[in-house]
Write a protein that holds these residues in place. Sequence first.
Motif, PDB file in Angstrom:
ATOM      1  N   TRP A  79       0.851  -1.184   0.000  1.00  0.00           N
ATOM      2  CA  TRP A  79       0.000   0.000   0.000  1.00  0.00           C
ATOM      3  C   TRP A  79       0.888   1.235   0.000  1.00  0.00           C
ATOM      4  O   TRP A  79       1.958   1.230   0.595  1.00  0.00           O
ATOM      5  N   GLY A  80       0.445   2.274  -0.687  1.00  0.00           N
ATOM      6  CA  GLY A  80       1.223   3.494  -0.761  1.00  0.00           C
ATOM      7  C   GLY A  80       0.359   4.736  -0.718  1.00  0.00           C
ATOM      8  O   GLY A  80      -0.854   4.682  -0.902  1.00  0.00           O
ATOM      9  N   HIS A  81       1.014   5.843  -0.463  1.00  0.00           N
ATOM     10  CA  HIS A  81       0.364   7.155  -0.414  1.00  0.00           C
ATOM     11  C   HIS A  81       0.763   7.902  -1.678  1.00  0.00           C
ATOM     12  O   HIS A  81       1.922   8.271  -1.856  1.00  0.00           O
ATOM     13  N   GLN A  82      -0.208   8.094  -2.593  1.00  0.00           N
ATOM     14  CA  GLN A  82       0.053   8.721  -3.880  1.00  0.00           C
ATOM     15  C   GLN A  82      -0.339  10.188  -3.829  1.00  0.00           C
ATOM     16  O   GLN A  82      -1.393  10.538  -3.325  1.00  0.00           O
ATOM     17  N   MET A  83       0.543  11.043  -4.356  1.00  0.00           N
ATOM     18  CA  MET A  83       0.240  12.475  -4.478  1.00  0.00           C
ATOM     19  C   MET A  83       0.579  12.921  -5.896  1.00  0.00           C
ATOM     20  O   MET A  83       1.696  12.700  -6.361  1.00  0.00           O
ATOM     21  N   PHE A  84      -0.405  13.528  -6.569  1.00  0.00           N
ATOM     22  CA  PHE A  84      -0.150  14.063  -7.898  1.00  0.00           C
ATOM     23  C   PHE A  84       0.609  15.380  -7.766  1.00  0.00           C
ATOM     24  O   PHE A  84       0.338  16.186  -6.875  1.00  0.00           O
ATOM     25  N   VAL A  85       1.561  15.595  -8.652  1.00  0.00           N
ATOM     26  CA  VAL A  85       2.420  16.776  -8.588  1.00  0.00           C
ATOM     27  C   VAL A  85       1.663  17.986  -9.110  1.00  0.00           C
ATOM     28  O   VAL A  85       1.116  17.971 -10.208  1.00  0.00           O
ATOM     29  N   SER A  86       1.640  19.023  -8.306  1.00  0.00           N
ATOM     30  CA  SER A  86       0.995  20.282  -8.683  1.00  0.00           C
ATOM     31  C   SER A  86       2.068  21.340  -8.922  1.00  0.00           C
ATOM     32  O   SER A  86       3.243  21.142  -8.600  1.00  0.00           O
ATOM     33  N   ALA A  87       1.651  22.471  -9.450  1.00  0.00           N
ATOM     34  CA  ALA A  87       2.592  23.579  -9.663  1.00  0.00           C
ATOM     35  C   ALA A  87       3.160  24.037  -8.327  1.00  0.00           C
ATOM     36  O   ALA A  87       4.344  24.378  -8.221  1.00  0.00           O
ATOM     37  N   ARG A  88       2.338  24.021  -7.301  1.00  0.00           N
ATOM     38  CA  ARG A  88       2.797  24.425  -5.967  1.00  0.00           C
ATOM     39  C   ARG A  88       3.891  23.485  -5.458  1.00  0.00           C
ATOM     40  O   ARG A  88       4.883  23.934  -4.878  1.00  0.00           O
ATOM     41  N   MET A  89       3.722  22.175  -5.680  1.00  0.00           N
ATOM     42  CA  MET A  89       4.742  21.217  -5.252  1.00  0.00           C
ATOM     43  C   MET A  89       6.058  21.451  -5.992  1.00  0.00           C
ATOM     44  O   MET A  89       7.125  21.325  -5.408  1.00  0.00           O
ATOM     45  N   ARG A  90       5.969  21.789  -7.268  1.00  0.00           N
ATOM     46  CA  ARG A  90       7.194  22.026  -8.049  1.00  0.00           C
ATOM     47  C   ARG A  90       7.950  23.246  -7.516  1.00  0.00           C
ATOM     48  O   ARG A  90       9.175  23.279  -7.523  1.00  0.00           O
ATOM     49  N   VAL A  91       7.216  24.259  -7.042  1.00  0.00           N
ATOM     50  CA  VAL A  91       7.857  25.449  -6.483  1.00  0.00           C
ATOM     51  C   VAL A  91       8.478  25.128  -5.130  1.00  0.00           C
ATOM     52  O   VAL A  91       9.606  25.527  -4.842  1.00  0.00           O
ATOM     53  N   GLU A  92       7.747  24.381  -4.280  1.00  0.00           N
ATOM     54  CA  GLU A  92       8.213  24.093  -2.925  1.00  0.00           C
ATOM     55  C   GLU A  92       9.325  23.052  -2.883  1.00  0.00           C
ATOM     56  O   GLU A  92      10.120  23.043  -1.957  1.00  0.00           O
ATOM     57  N   ASP A  93       9.380  22.155  -3.863  1.00  0.00           N
ATOM     58  CA  ASP A  93      10.384  21.097  -3.874  1.00  0.00           C
ATOM     59  C   ASP A  93      11.151  21.129  -5.194  1.00  0.00           C
ATOM     60  O   ASP A  93      10.690  20.575  -6.201  1.00  0.00           O
TER      61      ASP A  93
END
Length: 191
Positions: free
Chosen positions: A121-135
């Motif tokens: 089992w895993g925790h999936q998160m789709f990449v958003s523009a905000r994630m690209r800025v923060e990471d």
Amino acid sequence: MTYNAFIQMNGKDVVINGVPSKMLISKLGRSTNEQVVQYRRQGRCLLADEVKCGDLIEEGDTIYLVLASRKEEGAIYAILGICNAEVDIQYFTEKHDEYGNPEFDEYGNPVAEWVSRGSTWGHQMFVSARMRVEDPGILHTTICTFHIPATQECYELDRAVVNGAKTYQVDTIDDISAPGLKILQVSTDER
């Protein structure tokens, strides 16, 4: 009343790594990130449970992955990710007959197949523009990330099959930033 007694009285019935226990589970504090609001929770459990990063916690039909944990006075505080994906990790290999000889198609090319390394089992998160800025470490090809237990065998260029349907290519694996977890960055699998 001690914190342990409070958890025993008011906690939800959970199974932590196969062992029944009690845990207080609630939504995280104030957040403007929709993915955090929908898929992250906080939990407090008994010190005896020794919950650590990468553990799986079952509460009824919901499965949580411990993304971070720390000991507090009288309890263990954990950040939980709701497991929203069953991830089957596969690798590509040549197909062999019962005698160990490689098989070939009618054109003389070796026959290859995808073989499962196991699923979790895993925790999936789709990449958003905000994630690209923060990471800044997110690759430009990354579609989503998966947090999975570090015990699951996985290598770069493996295939991640999500919920038995959608396939992704594992581009990079971060197994350093969160001990006990592997954070996979995946892109569309076009193989």
